[in-house]
Scaffold this motif. Structure first.
Motif, PDB file in Angstrom:
ATOM      1  N   TRP A 246     -40.693  12.484  60.453  1.00  0.00           N
ATOM      2  CA  TRP A 246     -41.121  12.230  61.759  1.00  0.00           C
ATOM      3  C   TRP A 246     -40.763  14.025  62.572  1.00  0.00           C
ATOM      4  CZ3 TRP A 246     -41.259   8.481  64.854  1.00  0.00           C
ATOM      5  CH2 TRP A 246     -41.209   7.187  64.954  1.00  0.00           C
ATOM      6  N   GLY A 247     -42.314  14.059  63.688  1.00  0.00           N
ATOM      7  CA  GLY A 247     -42.699  15.704  64.485  1.00  0.00           C
ATOM      8  C   GLY A 247     -43.761  15.810  63.351  1.00  0.00           C
ATOM      9  N   THR A 248     -44.490  15.749  62.189  1.00  0.00           N
ATOM     10  CA  THR A 248     -45.193  16.633  61.834  1.00  0.00           C
ATOM     11  C   THR A 248     -46.316  16.421  62.390  1.00  0.00           C
ATOM     12  OG1 THR A 248     -45.815  14.156  60.380  1.00  0.00           O
ATOM     13  CG2 THR A 248     -44.220  16.326  59.405  1.00  0.00           C
ATOM     14  N   GLY A 249     -47.878  16.921  62.184  1.00  0.00           N
ATOM     15  CA  GLY A 249     -48.927  16.918  63.216  1.00  0.00           C
ATOM     16  C   GLY A 249     -48.654  18.376  64.279  1.00  0.00           C
ATOM     17  N   PRO A 250     -49.151  17.616  65.241  1.00  0.00           N
ATOM     18  CA  PRO A 250     -49.295  18.494  66.887  1.00  0.00           C
ATOM     19  C   PRO A 250     -47.740  19.106  66.656  1.00  0.00           C
ATOM     20  CG  PRO A 250     -50.769  16.689  67.173  1.00  0.00           C
ATOM     21  CD  PRO A 250     -50.286  16.098  65.360  1.00  0.00           C
ATOM     22  N   PRO A 251     -47.872  19.195  67.800  1.00  0.00           N
ATOM     23  CA  PRO A 251     -46.329  19.797  68.350  1.00  0.00           C
ATOM     24  C   PRO A 251     -46.180  18.698  69.307  1.00  0.00           C
ATOM     25  CG  PRO A 251     -47.889  22.314  68.617  1.00  0.00           C
ATOM     26  CD  PRO A 251     -48.827  20.854  68.407  1.00  0.00           C
ATOM     27  N   ALA A 252     -44.934  18.460  69.307  1.00  0.00           N
ATOM     28  CA  ALA A 252     -44.153  17.729  70.091  1.00  0.00           C
ATOM     29  C   ALA A 252     -42.996  18.106  70.832  1.00  0.00           C
ATOM     30  CB  ALA A 252     -44.125  16.166  69.271  1.00  0.00           C
ATOM     31  N   PRO A 253     -42.334  17.181  71.716  1.00  0.00           N
ATOM     32  CA  PRO A 253     -41.382  17.417  72.976  1.00  0.00           C
ATOM     33  C   PRO A 253     -40.575  17.534  71.581  1.00  0.00           C
ATOM     34  CG  PRO A 253     -42.615  16.083  74.314  1.00  0.00           C
ATOM     35  CD  PRO A 253     -43.778  16.124  72.618  1.00  0.00           C
ATOM     36  N   PRO A 254     -39.356  17.993  71.461  1.00  0.00           N
ATOM     37  CA  PRO A 254     -37.578  17.671  70.288  1.00  0.00           C
ATOM     38  C   PRO A 254     -37.394  16.646  70.679  1.00  0.00           C
ATOM     39  CG  PRO A 254     -37.526  19.170  72.106  1.00  0.00           C
ATOM     40  CD  PRO A 254     -39.198  18.903  72.731  1.00  0.00           C
ATOM     41  N   TRP A 255     -37.673  15.840  71.364  1.00  0.00           N
ATOM     42  CA  TRP A 255     -37.747  14.479  71.792  1.00  0.00           C
ATOM     43  C   TRP A 255     -38.165  13.680  72.087  1.00  0.00           C
ATOM     44  CZ3 TRP A 255     -32.416  14.621  70.618  1.00  0.00           C
ATOM     45  CH2 TRP A 255     -31.627  15.221  70.944  1.00  0.00           C
TER      46      TRP A 255
ATOM     47  N   ALA B  96     -23.538   4.047  68.192  1.00  0.00           N
ATOM     48  CA  ALA B  96     -24.550   2.265  67.528  1.00  0.00           C
ATOM     49  C   ALA B  96     -25.473   2.206  68.112  1.00  0.00           C
ATOM     50  CB  ALA B  96     -23.165   2.190  68.197  1.00  0.00           C
ATOM     51  N   VAL B  97     -26.316   1.899  67.757  1.00  0.00           N
ATOM     52  CA  VAL B  97     -28.139   0.922  68.953  1.00  0.00           C
ATOM     53  C   VAL B  97     -27.799  -0.283  68.464  1.00  0.00           C
ATOM     54  CG1 VAL B  97     -28.629   3.152  68.993  1.00  0.00           C
ATOM     55  CG2 VAL B  97     -29.270   1.492  66.999  1.00  0.00           C
ATOM     56  N   ARG B  98     -28.319  -1.223  68.775  1.00  0.00           N
ATOM     57  CA  ARG B  98     -28.585  -2.304  68.936  1.00  0.00           C
ATOM     58  C   ARG B  98     -30.273  -2.633  68.980  1.00  0.00           C
ATOM     59  NH1 ARG B  98     -24.510  -3.770  73.030  1.00  0.00           N
ATOM     60  NH2 ARG B  98     -26.775  -4.349  74.299  1.00  0.00           N
ATOM     61  N   ARG B  99     -30.390  -3.631  67.753  1.00  0.00           N
ATOM     62  CA  ARG B  99     -32.368  -4.136  67.829  1.00  0.00           C
ATOM     63  C   ARG B  99     -32.499  -4.757  69.686  1.00  0.00           C
ATOM     64  NH1 ARG B  99     -30.903  -8.240  65.417  1.00  0.00           N
ATOM     65  NH2 ARG B  99     -31.213  -7.442  63.789  1.00  0.00           N
ATOM     66  N   GLY B 100     -34.215  -4.053  69.506  1.00  0.00           N
ATOM     67  CA  GLY B 100     -34.087  -4.207  71.401  1.00  0.00           C
ATOM     68  C   GLY B 100     -33.794  -2.893  72.156  1.00  0.00           C
ATOM     69  N   GLN B 101     -33.035  -2.745  71.972  1.00  0.00           N
ATOM     70  CA  GLN B 101     -32.708  -0.890  72.468  1.00  0.00           C
ATOM     71  C   GLN B 101     -33.373   0.243  72.663  1.00  0.00           C
ATOM     72  OE1 GLN B 101     -28.568  -0.656  71.413  1.00  0.00           O
ATOM     73  NE2 GLN B 101     -27.681  -0.698  73.482  1.00  0.00           N
ATOM     74  N   VAL B 102     -33.659   0.892  73.392  1.00  0.00           N
ATOM     75  CA  VAL B 102     -34.926   2.035  73.387  1.00  0.00           C
ATOM     76  C   VAL B 102     -33.691   3.766  73.527  1.00  0.00           C
ATOM     77  CG1 VAL B 102     -36.234   3.449  75.171  1.00  0.00           C
ATOM     78  CG2 VAL B 102     -36.086   0.684  75.003  1.00  0.00           C
ATOM     79  N   VAL B 103     -34.464   3.821  72.669  1.00  0.00           N
ATOM     80  CA  VAL B 103     -33.076   4.640  72.040  1.00  0.00           C
ATOM     81  C   VAL B 103     -34.357   6.628  72.337  1.00  0.00           C
ATOM     82  CG1 VAL B 103     -32.283   3.930  70.358  1.00  0.00           C
ATOM     83  CG2 VAL B 103     -33.977   4.713  69.916  1.00  0.00           C
ATOM     84  N   VAL B 104     -33.602   7.491  72.181  1.00  0.00           N
ATOM     85  CA  VAL B 104     -33.946   8.976  72.933  1.00  0.00           C
ATOM     86  C   VAL B 104     -33.392   9.416  70.974  1.00  0.00           C
ATOM     87  CG1 VAL B 104     -34.493  11.445  73.603  1.00  0.00           C
ATOM     88  CG2 VAL B 104     -34.234   8.953  75.068  1.00  0.00           C
ATOM     89  N   PHE B 105     -34.339  10.160  70.920  1.00  0.00           N
ATOM     90  CA  PHE B 105     -34.189  10.568  69.552  1.00  0.00           C
ATOM     91  C   PHE B 105     -34.765  11.910  69.153  1.00  0.00           C
ATOM     92  CE2 PHE B 105     -37.926   7.873  68.459  1.00  0.00           C
ATOM     93  CZ  PHE B 105     -38.578   8.242  67.738  1.00  0.00           C
ATOM     94  N   GLU B 106     -34.602  13.103  68.053  1.00  0.00           N
ATOM     95  CA  GLU B 106     -34.582  14.473  67.507  1.00  0.00           C
ATOM     96  C   GLU B 106     -36.208  14.128  66.811  1.00  0.00           C
ATOM     97  OE1 GLU B 106     -33.915  18.081  65.967  1.00  0.00           O
ATOM     98  OE2 GLU B 106     -32.735  16.595  65.638  1.00  0.00           O
ATOM     99  N   SER B 107     -37.315  14.501  67.624  1.00  0.00           N
ATOM    100  CA  SER B 107     -38.446  13.992  66.918  1.00  0.00           C
ATOM    101  C   SER B 107     -39.046  15.200  65.936  1.00  0.00           C
ATOM    102  CB  SER B 107     -39.251  13.779  67.844  1.00  0.00           C
ATOM    103  OG  SER B 107     -40.229  15.256  68.593  1.00  0.00           O
ATOM    104  N   THR B 108     -38.349  16.525  66.168  1.00  0.00           N
ATOM    105  CA  THR B 108     -38.649  17.320  65.040  1.00  0.00           C
ATOM    106  C   THR B 108     -38.235  17.274  63.412  1.00  0.00           C
ATOM    107  OG1 THR B 108     -37.686  19.531  66.086  1.00  0.00           O
ATOM    108  CG2 THR B 108     -39.764  19.028  66.468  1.00  0.00           C
ATOM    109  N   ARG B 109     -39.321  17.811  62.598  1.00  0.00           N
ATOM    110  CA  ARG B 109     -38.216  17.159  61.908  1.00  0.00           C
ATOM    111  C   ARG B 109     -39.379  18.426  60.646  1.00  0.00           C
ATOM    112  NH1 ARG B 109     -37.495  12.074  58.078  1.00  0.00           N
ATOM    113  NH2 ARG B 109     -37.265  13.147  57.051  1.00  0.00           N
ATOM    114  N   PRO B 110     -38.909  18.718  58.879  1.00  0.00           N
ATOM    115  CA  PRO B 110     -39.260  19.394  58.110  1.00  0.00           C
ATOM    116  C   PRO B 110     -41.115  18.444  57.540  1.00  0.00           C
ATOM    117  CG  PRO B 110     -37.664  20.102  57.737  1.00  0.00           C
ATOM    118  CD  PRO B 110     -36.913  18.560  58.378  1.00  0.00           C
ATOM    119  N   SER B 111     -40.615  17.363  57.079  1.00  0.00           N
ATOM    120  CA  SER B 111     -41.615  16.203  57.331  1.00  0.00           C
ATOM    121  C   SER B 111     -41.409  14.682  57.892  1.00  0.00           C
ATOM    122  CB  SER B 111     -41.873  16.104  55.561  1.00  0.00           C
ATOM    123  OG  SER B 111     -40.432  15.331  55.587  1.00  0.00           O
TER     124      SER B 111
END
Length: 150
Positions: free
Chosen positions: A66-75, A49-64
């Motif tokens: 989010w996470g495309t382009g240069p390698p990125a941390p998993p979060w 559950a998240v609300r507008r304005g909150q800062v979230v940590v999320f998984e950034s890697t996926r096949p297309s």
């Protein structure tokens, strides 16, 4: 003597519950500056559950997307700016392939970095809500430990 055993058992249960609900991550990128800077450690409460304005940590890697382009941390770490049912922000509409007046669909979020340089919903479109690890509760310190997030 048995009071000490009970106290140790209670502390062990509290530690297990806290570990399942809380995680410490370290910020590695500048996308959330000046709010969070590289090296900052933040405490994250695992939640869906998240609300507008909150800062979230999320998984950034996926096949297309989010996470495309240069390698990125998993979060990654970003601020939620729109929830399902909210109007799609104008600066996100193109990346999200949204028509004028469109609303953020169920199961999606719009996330944006606080900094001037951020690969976020303005680049990748909607973030699938099921990618969210949790909500940032507070900054703990600047330091070298924790899992890195961009």
């Amino acid at each position: 003597m048995w009071y000490a055993l009970i106290a140790v058992a209670v502390l062990a249960v509290v530690a297990v519950v806290a570990r399942r609900r809380l995680v410490v991550v370290q910020v590695s990128g500048v996308s959330m500056a000046p709010t969070y800077r590289p090296g900052d450690r933040v405490l994250v409460r695992r939640t869906g559950a998240v609300r507008r304005g909150q800062v979230v940590v999320f998984e950034s890697t996926r096949p297309s997307g989010w996470g495309t382009g240069p390698p990125a941390p998993p979060w990654a770490i970003k601020r939620v700016t729109a929830l399902p049912g909210d109007p799609v922000p104008a600066d996100v509409a193109e990346a999200a392939a949204a028509t004028p007046g469109a609303r953020v669909p169920e199961g999606a979020l719009v996330v944006v970095g606080d900094g001037t340089s951020s690969a976020d919903s303005r680049v990748y479109g909607y973030l699938p809500a099921d990618r969210v690890l949790g909500v940032v509760v507070r900054r703990l310190s600047s330091g070298p430990s924790g899992d890195p997030v961009a």
